[in-house]
Each structure stands twice: as C-alpha cells, then as structure tokens.
Design a protein around this motif. Structure first.
Motif: not given
Length: 124
Positions: A35, A52, A63-66, A73, A78, A100-101, A114
C-alpha cells in the motif's frame, strides 16, 4: 506520502462547489500487495473522483485507490501510461483519512501523479 512536506491547504470554498486538490506526485516503487499512501485528506469533504497520470509502472501492474479498507476504484491497469479521471461513489471523509493505492499484479516503479476531485460539504 507522495508529498510529505507539502503543507498547502486545500481550497475550502462554498458548499457544493467542485474543487480539485493540489497535485500529489512522486516516484513510486513497491511490490505487489503493498500500500502506498498518497495524501492525508481534509476532513468533511465529499470525494467524487480521482485524476491519475502515471508512467507505465510495470508489466501486469494495477493500482486500486482506497481510504482505509474502503476501495474507491476498481483495479486500474498501469502496464501502459495512464491519464484518466475516474468518478467514484461519493465518499465523505473523516479526520485522519488517508488516500492510498493498493499495488496489484506485480511490482510497480515509475512516476505517479494524483489529484482528488471533491465537493465541500460544510459543517452546519
């Protein structure tokens, strides 16, 4: 954090105005499953999207945004350069929230930029 020494305040305009955060950018390098913290979110804003732009970060990478354990997302591929804006389900921030990603698919390495798209909610 991508810009740990960036102390610029976020614009806190009239409630309901669409706003965009400062750009958070940096060179990232992380293994799959890691992360990466992007930025601390201002409290009491409604996050409605993420912009992004990244280099190609590695073969089969995502990448998963959280925020915390809440995914904002789906996994974004990527392995090639990315330049996109993703609308998300509204997310109301609390004090201490961090964007975070989550790295997936393989190790990432390269430049990541970002911006957070948000609306002010107000405190009345």
């Amino acid at each position: 954090m991508l810009n740990p020494n960036d102390n610029r305040r976020w614009y806190n305009g009239e409630c309901g105005n669409l706003s965009v955060s400062p750009t958070f950018e940096g060179n990232v390098s992380a293994a799959s499953g890691a992360t990466i913290d992007i930025c601390k979110l201002e409290p009491n804003i409604k996050v409605i999207g993420v912009r992004v732009h990244s280099d190609a970060l590695g073969a089969s990478t995502t990448l998963t945004f959280k925020v915390g354990s809440t995914a904002l997302t789906k996994a974004i591929t990527t392995s090639a350069e990315v330049a996109s804006e993703m609308l998300i389900d509204d997310y109301l921030t609390a004090d201490g929230d961090v964007l975070s990603v989550l790295v997936g698919g393989g190790a990432v390495s390269g430049k990541l930029r970002v911006k957070v798209v948000y609306e002010m909610v107000g405190n009345l």
